[in-house]
Design a protein around this motif. Sequence first.
Motif, mmCIF file in Angstrom:
data_model
loop_
_atom_site.group_PDB
_atom_site.id
_atom_site.type_symbol
_atom_site.label_atom_id
_atom_site.label_comp_id
_atom_site.label_asym_id
_atom_site.label_seq_id
_atom_site.Cartn_x
_atom_site.Cartn_y
_atom_site.Cartn_z
ATOM 1 N N ILE A 175 0.707 -0.946 0.032
ATOM 2 C CA ILE A 175 0.210 0.003 -0.098
ATOM 3 C C ILE A 175 0.924 1.118 0.020
ATOM 4 O O ILE A 175 1.701 1.335 0.789
ATOM 5 C CB ILE A 175 -0.854 0.093 1.145
ATOM 6 C CG1 ILE A 175 -1.816 -1.276 1.415
ATOM 7 C CG2 ILE A 175 -1.689 1.255 1.271
ATOM 8 C CD1 ILE A 175 -2.674 -1.522 2.426
ATOM 9 N N GLU A 176 0.824 2.000 -1.116
ATOM 10 C CA GLU A 176 1.651 3.314 -1.037
ATOM 11 C C GLU A 176 0.708 4.336 -0.581
ATOM 12 O O GLU A 176 -0.324 4.655 -0.765
ATOM 13 C CB GLU A 176 1.570 3.666 -2.712
ATOM 14 C CG GLU A 176 2.517 2.542 -3.312
ATOM 15 C CD GLU A 176 2.829 3.059 -4.845
ATOM 16 O OE1 GLU A 176 2.354 4.189 -5.199
ATOM 17 O OE2 GLU A 176 3.510 2.198 -5.493
ATOM 18 N N LEU A 177 1.357 4.799 0.635
ATOM 19 C CA LEU A 177 0.631 5.728 1.446
ATOM 20 C C LEU A 177 0.533 7.186 0.950
ATOM 21 O O LEU A 177 -0.424 7.913 1.280
ATOM 22 C CB LEU A 177 1.381 5.643 2.833
ATOM 23 C CG LEU A 177 1.609 4.570 3.526
ATOM 24 C CD1 LEU A 177 2.061 4.783 5.012
ATOM 25 C CD2 LEU A 177 0.014 4.133 4.048
ATOM 26 N N ASN A 178 1.750 7.467 0.081
ATOM 27 C CA ASN A 178 1.374 8.676 -0.610
ATOM 28 C C ASN A 178 0.302 8.815 -1.651
ATOM 29 O O ASN A 178 -0.457 9.615 -1.899
ATOM 30 C CB ASN A 178 2.655 9.064 -1.310
ATOM 31 C CG ASN A 178 3.877 9.604 -0.419
ATOM 32 O OD1 ASN A 178 3.410 10.562 0.483
ATOM 33 N ND2 ASN A 178 5.049 8.968 -0.384
ATOM 34 N N SER A 179 -0.006 7.753 -2.405
ATOM 35 C CA SER A 179 -1.070 7.431 -3.132
ATOM 36 C C SER A 179 -2.493 7.537 -2.217
ATOM 37 O O SER A 179 -3.359 8.123 -2.878
ATOM 38 C CB SER A 179 -0.875 6.450 -3.902
ATOM 39 O OG SER A 179 -2.243 5.991 -4.781
#
Length: 290
Positions: free
Chosen positions: A189-193
């Motif tokens: 899971i890309e937190l910035n996305s």
Amino acid sequence: MGVLKLDPERFLNNVYHENSLTQKLKDVDSIISLKELAGLARQHDNPKLSKTTLDKKELEGIMRSITDQFGNEVYANSKIELVYKPNGEFMDSQSFVQIGKLVHNMVDLNRFFYENFNIVGIAQIGPCFIKLKNNTATYMAFYAPIIIESIDVSYLKEPLEALRERAAREPITHMEILDKSMNVVTKDIELNSLVDTTESVLKKYSNLNKEMHLLIDGTHRGHTAIVAGSPIKKLMMLHTERDQKSIPVDVWDVMLVKDKPERENRFFGIHKKDGKEVGWLKYEEVGMDG
């Protein structure tokens, strides 16, 4: 969440109530969770059970008595409505649902209401007290429908900022989820996305000058209703003003898991104020197994 066991006198001291509520609890020895009460009922061939509907004043008295971790009565000024209609649009506050709760808990509760009260499915059940009397004591459980808050999106800025700070330290996190074949797999899971998606959602609501409907208790029941495309009774807490613990999650993006994820991944954006995690409500003090 520990085992719910609440003395009726303490319950009455904790909630706003009139004499009708006192009368409904006069023979009760202990307030427990509905799950535990259903388990006790299964131990008897002919359990002595009764179901009592709460009237509007009783329900509002209980709901307005709910406090957060700081002692604030978070629904003191909210308009409270019980609605039963197609689900409409709401977001979730939790990132996951557990397969065990979807399958076993939902089946057990549906079976309990059908076998004992001839009610098919919990989706149509409103706020009520369930009593069980055995040879030693009388127990009561408080059933409340799923709870949805209508909030101004400004209350989601703090969890979004907390997630943004986490993303700067930890750009990618991992969750063990179930795939379509019910196998456990690791999801990156890309937190910035996630930050970008949340910013877009909050901007949309702000531009529309529209409050967001956020599911904050009853995730598994709410998720089941959404997947089935069926209506479900809901407690709508309108124009709520309280700190939120996490960013909103689209109900279709909620992840199916076998075991609970690590704490930071259960509620993205969870954060603290004055040394306490923000956004938790003390349901157990008003007899709710939240």
